[in-house]
Write a protein that holds these residues in place. Structure first.
Motif, mmCIF file in Angstrom:
data_model
loop_
_atom_site.group_PDB
_atom_site.id
_atom_site.type_symbol
_atom_site.label_atom_id
_atom_site.label_comp_id
_atom_site.label_asym_id
_atom_site.label_seq_id
_atom_site.Cartn_x
_atom_site.Cartn_y
_atom_site.Cartn_z
ATOM 1 N N SER A 126 -1.302 -2.176 -1.585
ATOM 2 C CA SER A 126 -0.539 -2.526 -2.784
ATOM 3 C C SER A 126 0.269 -3.533 -2.667
ATOM 4 O O SER A 126 0.860 -3.926 -1.307
ATOM 5 C CB SER A 126 0.300 -1.256 -3.561
ATOM 6 O OG SER A 126 1.057 -1.760 -4.438
ATOM 7 N N LEU A 147 4.964 2.524 -3.564
ATOM 8 C CA LEU A 147 5.097 3.725 -2.591
ATOM 9 C C LEU A 147 4.296 3.735 -1.460
ATOM 10 O O LEU A 147 4.586 4.171 -0.604
ATOM 11 C CB LEU A 147 4.463 4.973 -3.586
ATOM 12 C CG LEU A 147 5.332 5.313 -4.809
ATOM 13 C CD1 LEU A 147 4.731 6.280 -5.759
ATOM 14 C CD2 LEU A 147 6.834 5.634 -4.392
ATOM 15 N N SER A 204 -3.608 13.705 -7.156
ATOM 16 C CA SER A 204 -4.813 13.403 -6.131
ATOM 17 C C SER A 204 -4.337 13.233 -5.025
ATOM 18 O O SER A 204 -5.165 13.284 -3.800
ATOM 19 C CB SER A 204 -5.826 12.542 -6.816
ATOM 20 O OG SER A 204 -5.595 11.248 -6.359
ATOM 21 N N ARG A 257 -9.763 10.448 -3.598
ATOM 22 C CA ARG A 257 -10.851 9.687 -3.692
ATOM 23 C C ARG A 257 -11.019 8.296 -3.271
ATOM 24 O O ARG A 257 -11.966 7.841 -2.828
ATOM 25 C CB ARG A 257 -11.256 9.725 -5.086
ATOM 26 C CG ARG A 257 -11.516 11.156 -5.842
ATOM 27 C CD ARG A 257 -11.265 11.138 -7.128
ATOM 28 N NE ARG A 257 -9.676 10.761 -7.701
ATOM 29 C CZ ARG A 257 -9.156 11.431 -8.814
ATOM 30 N NH1 ARG A 257 -9.664 12.289 -9.666
ATOM 31 N NH2 ARG A 257 -7.754 10.986 -9.103
HETATM 32 C C1 LIG Z 1 -4.928 0.049 -11.969
HETATM 33 C C2 LIG Z 1 -4.624 1.253 -11.844
HETATM 34 C C3 LIG Z 1 -5.337 2.126 -11.435
HETATM 35 C C4 LIG Z 1 -4.965 3.676 -11.013
HETATM 36 N N1 LIG Z 1 -5.777 4.603 -10.873
HETATM 37 C C5 LIG Z 1 -5.394 5.638 -10.434
HETATM 38 C C6 LIG Z 1 -6.223 6.750 -9.868
HETATM 39 O O1 LIG Z 1 -7.546 6.565 -9.945
HETATM 40 N N2 LIG Z 1 -5.775 7.784 -9.272
HETATM 41 C C7 LIG Z 1 -4.280 8.242 -9.124
HETATM 42 O O2 LIG Z 1 -4.171 9.124 -8.527
HETATM 43 N N3 LIG Z 1 -3.603 7.113 -9.477
HETATM 44 C C8 LIG Z 1 -4.068 5.891 -10.048
HETATM 45 N N4 LIG Z 1 -2.993 4.896 -10.382
HETATM 46 C C9 LIG Z 1 -1.737 5.255 -10.383
HETATM 47 C C10 LIG Z 1 -1.115 5.155 -8.880
HETATM 48 O O3 LIG Z 1 -1.274 6.129 -8.199
HETATM 49 C C11 LIG Z 1 0.396 4.841 -9.038
HETATM 50 O O4 LIG Z 1 0.660 3.475 -9.514
HETATM 51 C C12 LIG Z 1 0.715 4.360 -7.432
HETATM 52 O O5 LIG Z 1 2.440 4.435 -7.262
HETATM 53 C C13 LIG Z 1 0.269 3.054 -6.955
HETATM 54 O O6 LIG Z 1 0.680 2.726 -5.679
HETATM 55 P P1 LIG Z 1 1.861 1.848 -5.232
HETATM 56 O O7 LIG Z 1 3.174 2.558 -5.767
HETATM 57 O O8 LIG Z 1 1.717 1.859 -3.874
HETATM 58 O O9 LIG Z 1 1.694 0.577 -5.803
HETATM 59 C C14 LIG Z 1 -3.456 3.856 -10.851
HETATM 60 C C15 LIG Z 1 -2.737 2.668 -11.077
HETATM 61 C C16 LIG Z 1 -3.162 1.500 -11.269
HETATM 62 C C17 LIG Z 1 -2.030 0.445 -11.658
#
Ligand SMILES: Cc1cc2nc3c(=O)[nH]c(=O)nc-3n(C[C@H](O)[C@H](O)[C@H](O)COP(=O)(O)O)c2cc1C
Length: 193
Positions: free
Chosen positions: A13, A19, A121, A125
């Motif tokens: 990310s 996170l 999740s 996945r």
């Molecule tokens: C484009 C996008 C798609 C996402 N798809 C999923 C997903 O398929 N499964 C899930 O558990 N969270 C999904 N999320 C939520 C992410 O788990 C959450 O935003 C997480 O904090 C992202 O990681 P980061 O904090 O390291 O940026 C998605 C978020 C974004 C922006």
């Protein structure tokens, strides 16, 4: 010169408050004796993969990425899940690094995968999808233990420090196991190394 096992940490990310970047920082903090984790910060500078660009030579950010992989003993991917899969920036970087076939720095490199999601999740996945990408390069992703961190917002404080004690312990155990996993693949004559 340090003879610690060198692990390259890659957060999937780009956002500052990620996170997953926080989880990678926790891994750096909890690293066992004899291992060091250096984080790769150039993921956002890697251009979209294009074979025409590649044919003219790797752009500087790609060359730096490949060199960082090549000089590491192992890789630690800490990635979110996007739409049930691997975030595009990470998959794109992986695609560049997988080239050229047979000489990729990813070839037979030991690796670990962890991830934290906002929901339930825990990135299960996305982690499986990343493992699938490792097949062609024979990147040896550790099988167990697995670290899936669900409901990430509850596990970190506002400064991004991992405060959940069970997760901290899981990360500690994961890194210890990763150290043993890396030892298994020492002196296997990795092509591209
Ligand atoms: C484009 C996008 C798609 C996402 N798809 C999923 C997903 O398929 N499964 C899930 O558990 N969270 C999904 N999320 C939520 C992410 O788990 C959450 O935003 C997480 O904090 C992202 O990681 P980061 O904090 O390291 O940026 C998605 C978020 C974004 C922006």
């Amino acid at each position: 010169m340090s003879d610690a096992t060198r692990v390259l940490g890659i957060a999937g990310s780009l956002r500052a408050g990620s996170l997953n970047r926080s989880l990678l920082r926790a891994a750096v903090e909890l690293v066992p004796a004899g291992m060091e984790i250096r984080t790769f910060e150039g993921l956002g500078e890697i251009p979209p993969y294009n074979a025409d660009v590649e044919a003219r030579g790797d752009p500087a950010p790609v060359a730096a990425w490949k060199e960082a992989i090549r000089t590491a003993d192992a890789l630690l991917f800490v990635t979110p899940e996007y739409n049930y899969g691997v975030p595009g920036v990470l998959k794109n970087a992986f695609d560049w690094a997988s080239r050229p076939p047979g000489k990729s720095p990813l070839n037979r490199k030991p690796a670990g995968i962890m991830g934290v999601s906002g929901g339930n999740s825990g990135t299960a996945r996305a982690q499986l999808a990343l493992r699938q990408s490792f097949v062609f390069t024979e990147t040896y992703a550790m099988l167990r233990p697995e670290v899936f961190v669900p409901r990430g917002a509850e596990k970190f404080d506002p400064e991004g420090r991992l405060t959940d004690e069970r997760t901290r312990e899981a990360v500690r155990k994961f890194l210890e196991a990763l150290g043993l996993w890396i030892e298994r693949f020492r002196d296997t004559g990795r092509p591209g190394s």
